[in-house]
Design an enzyme around this catalytic site. Structure first.
Site, PDB file in Angstrom:
ATOM      1  N   GLU A 117      21.896  47.606  73.674  1.00 15.74           N
ATOM      2  CA  GLU A 117      22.518  46.430  73.058  1.00 15.74           C
ATOM      3  C   GLU A 117      23.536  46.907  72.034  1.00 15.74           C
ATOM      4  OE1 GLU A 117      19.984  43.409  71.501  1.00 15.74           O
ATOM      5  OE2 GLU A 117      18.548  43.521  73.172  1.00 15.74           O
TER       6      GLU A 117
ATOM      7  N   GLU B  35      12.700  45.995  71.752  1.00 15.15           N
ATOM      8  CA  GLU B  35      12.716  46.052  70.291  1.00 15.15           C
ATOM      9  C   GLU B  35      11.343  45.900  69.632  1.00 15.15           C
ATOM     10  OE1 GLU B  35      17.296  44.645  69.325  1.00 15.15           O
ATOM     11  OE2 GLU B  35      15.654  43.244  68.887  1.00 15.15           O
TER      12      GLU B  35
END
Length: 416
Positions: A309, A210
């Site tokens: 995710e 991320e």
């Protein structure tokens, strides 16, 4: 088996703390069994909150220290190295075991994504972090291999924080790409690749989790970093795939960059509770939004894409999910003062505590994501285990019969 580190690894170690474990990294030269991300479907789960702490996954660890402990950096800083090492070692010993991997395989999974912080590999002198996690990552790789699972080793936290979130190890300003932080991160990648690329259970290494491009990470420098990671991993094993995070940009915006077949895989994360518009949707619109996401973005990518995710939760009610000291959007106690509902039975507990309608909606939300994400390359659920965050805990969802165990196990077929 221990071998001498490469010249590059020795060079970058000059940047690192003399006390780190990096000098004893091992490389297993056994023949690898690669995973074809262009043809096979990833069905997996993350081991969040184990080797990289997050307050919402294991709130008890943080509650014992107090409100000032908002991430792993501050927790270890407050405790000091000896006490932090003792507490974290007890957590690493007890939170995940070989039996968890056997349960994953029994549930039809073929992958596990394991987050690790740079400090476990290449700690810096000024860091309060403690190391010792690599011993457990070694065990996890062996447990996964014994259970027939592939491992994606995920560099989840970088020096300076690549996203400003507590899941990077340190919540606050994004300082990655400043000073020597990229060089220091590549040092960690080098040592991870030397240790794990080539292990038959390790299918891929993720360059960084991320990276927050909208938050300030420079995409041009990120692409340069990704190219360096590719070169490092390829040097140690040409069959180990490299995973690139999309940087919170549309995954198809990376089209044309590093199209290397199964060797380069994009990772995109898909959550509905961190956006006020998505959060306010009813279940029908949640389902439609998932299908639209798959059709408009996943299928538009020129590379394999895993949704690395995602979750079954439909709200941001889980205790500390938005960070220590913060409330939830859903009940109007964080960012917005407009409540959409009550978090009372959604902040802690198990899915067995939810109403029949809530469980049915959660099952439907999970099923549509499974089917939508397999329109491309597959998925890795976040996460395997929590201390009680309903909808986020795959082991709890499986036990309650909410999470399907095969592509044919559907209560709501053909949602997309």
């Amino acid at each position: 088996m221990f071998i001498k580190l490469s010249n590059k690894a020795l060079l970058v170690l000059g940047l690192l703390s003399a006390g780190t474990q990096a000098g004893t990294l091992r490389f297993n030269p056994r023949a690898t069994t690669s995973f074809d991300y262009t043809a096979e479907k990833v069905r997996g789960v993350n081991l969040g909150g184990w080797l990289v702490l997050e307050p919402w996954i294991t709130p008890s660890i943080f509650d014992e220290v107090g409100a000032s402990a908002i991430d792993e950096w501050s927790l270890t800083q407050i405790l000091g190295k000896d006490e932090a090492k003792a507490r974290l070692s007890a957590h690493w010993d007890s939170f995940i075991s070989a039996g968890d991997f056997e349960q994953m395989a029994a549930a039809g999974l073929n992958h596990v994504r394991i987050p690790i912080g740079y400090w476990a590999v290449a700690a810096l002198d000024a860091d309060p972090y403690v190391d010792g996690q690599l011993e457990y990552l070694d065990k996890a790789v062996e447990w996964a291999g014994a259970a027939g699972l592939k491992v994606l080793v995920d560099l989840h936290g970088a020096p300076g924080s690549q996203n400003g979130f507590d899941n990077s190890g340190r919540r606050g300003p994004i300082q990655w790409q400043q000073g020597d932080t990229v060089t220091q991160t590549l040092a960690a990648v080098e040592l991870l690749a030397e240790r794990y690329a080539g292990h038959p259970a390790v299918a891929a290494i993720e360059a960084i989790n991320e990276p927050n491009v909208p938050g300030g990470v420079e995409q041009g420098k990120l692409k340069e970093y990704y190219g360096s990671v590719y070169g490092i991993v390829n040097k140690y094993n040409a069959d180990t795939s490299v995973v690139y995070g999309d940087g919170f940009l549309p995954v198809e915006s990376w089209n044309g960059f590093k199209t290397e077949g199964s060797k380069v895989v994009m990772d995109t994360h898909h959550y509905h509770m961190f956006d006020n518009g998505l959060l306010a949707m009813d279940i029908d619109n949640h389902v439609n939004a998932v299908c639209d996401f798959a059709h408009q973005h996943l299928q538009a990518s020129d590379k394999p894409v895993v949704v690395g995710e995602w979750t079954g939760a439909l709200t941001d009610c889980a205790k500390y999910l938005n960070g220590m000291g913060r409330g939830a959007r859903y009940d109007g106690t964080y960012i917005t003062d407009k409540a959409l509902g009550d978090c009372a039975n959604l902040s802690t507990g198990t899915v067995a505590d939810l109403s029949d309608d809530e469980r049915s909606n959660m099952r439907r939300f999970i099923e549509v994501q499974l089917d939508a994400f397999e329109l491309k390359s597959g998925w890795l659920f976040w996460t395997w285990k929590t201390e009680g965050a309903p909808g986020w805990d795959m082991s709890d969802l499986l036990e309650a019969g909410i999470f399907p165990t095969s592509p044919g196990d559907r209560e709501f077929p053909r949602l997309c």
